[in-house]
Design a protein around this motif. Sequence first.
Motif: not given
Length: 511
Positions: A76-89, A411-420, A438-441
């Motif tokens: 849903e959010f290519p590249y990256a998204h916010q991830l919150w553990y509670g409201q302060f982290l 999630a990187l290892h199951r990224n369909s843009a990288v891994w068909p 393949r990209h080294p990362f």
Amino acid sequence: MGSVLLSLSLSRLGLWASGLILVLGFLKLIGLLMRRQFLTRAMDSFPGPPTHWLFGHAHEIQQTESLDKIVSWAHEFPYAHQLWYGQFLGFLNIYEPEYAKAVYSRGDPKASDLYDFFLPWIGKGLLVLQGPKWFQHRKLLTPGFHYDVLKPYLTVFAESTNTMLDKWEEKARENKSFDIFGDVGHMALDTLMKCTFGKGHSGLSHRDSDYYEAVKDLTLLLQQRVESFQYHNDFIYRLTAHGRRFLRACQVAHNHTDQVIRERKAALQDEKEQEKIQNRRHLDFLDILLGARDESGIKLSDRDLRAEVDTFMFEGHDTTTSGISWFLYCMALYPEHQQRCREEVCQILEDRESFQWEDLAKMTHLTMCIKESLRLYPPVPQVSRQLSKAVTFVDGRTLPAGSLISLHIYALHRNSAVWPDPEVFDPLRFSPENVAGRHPFAFIPFSAGPRNCIGQQFAMNEMKVVSALCLLRFEFAPDPLRPPIKLPQLILRSKNGIHLHLRPLGPGSGK
């Protein structure tokens, strides 16, 4: 009269104490709110999934399907998204190779908001150190992972594995599936006891087993603490039953490590014992640590020694346990690859009973299968950093210094843009021609960049030897009634274990 004055004094003291606590609490709250404001502004250009007003994304991350939930968010959010553990982290959760490269090709420190939770257990070892001291320790420890040191460990790997496989012979006679994860964990710990401490061949003692159980508890408790914002404050955490259990387990782990170090130091004072150590077929990790000196002749302090030993024991046995267990699960699911690996190992061994160093490079299909299992089931699903300076990503978006980054390896290892077809088990992804483009990362089961896993060669060698011996002795099949439920703790476990059916194989069955 005196009792009245005393009562008034105590009352005033109580009021002062209450007032002080309120002031400190208020200042802490102000600090948290300012931190939240900074993190929110820093990630303003990165949208993310809706958050709970109090828990952030913590509730969804604690669910059984949390890994698949992160993968769906990655779509849903290519590249990256916010991830919150509670409201302060809050972290920027990334899962795209160029984003990973932008951060992990640098030497940014681990995110103290999370990794400080490790300190009561593993101290300031290589995992959490930063700056010049991290560089010093990395340099001192590197000789411990030179291939000349690793070569003799093949025999150690085989001894511990064969002990486990003999137990599996008995279990297999019952003709029902059983959970392999615990047995693999004990085998991996037994191996590390020998490679780290020079333990004998009698297997785990009662004290060693207590240590294994303590480490298992610690990994679970740490993961629960990370996910539960009410446990993030050290003072409050130590007052809870959860915190007290964590500290008790830390004490068991520390007592074990301290005793082993004391015994080794005492042995080094005895000339006969010193001669025995020098005549051993291999040096162990503790030998190398005790002998390590920097350019100025400075050696590791006792505190540094314990921190590095505890770090190596945690990172070296739990991660390997996860990797081997999920690999055998993959072999059970894909019998055609299981048989091909078995035939390859038989051809390499010919009439020999033990592996040699040169054999490891010949295990081409087995290595591809191991790497594909590490892609689908990375032992450490998620790692984090705190930016020491601003970063600009490939799409032009930026993050300031001080921001928190979570690299979601799963999630990187199951990224369909990288891994068909990312959910498909296909070892040929790791053929030389496919790897070259393949990209080294894109594939980083041992993290990446200057702070990658120092023991990755040790881990791969152990996985190859253990996996090969397992496939020579048994045919593995899944239990359709008990499929594993992925559980991301500090390492990737299964909530209900990994239950497999094992059928013992006769000599020459792979040929």
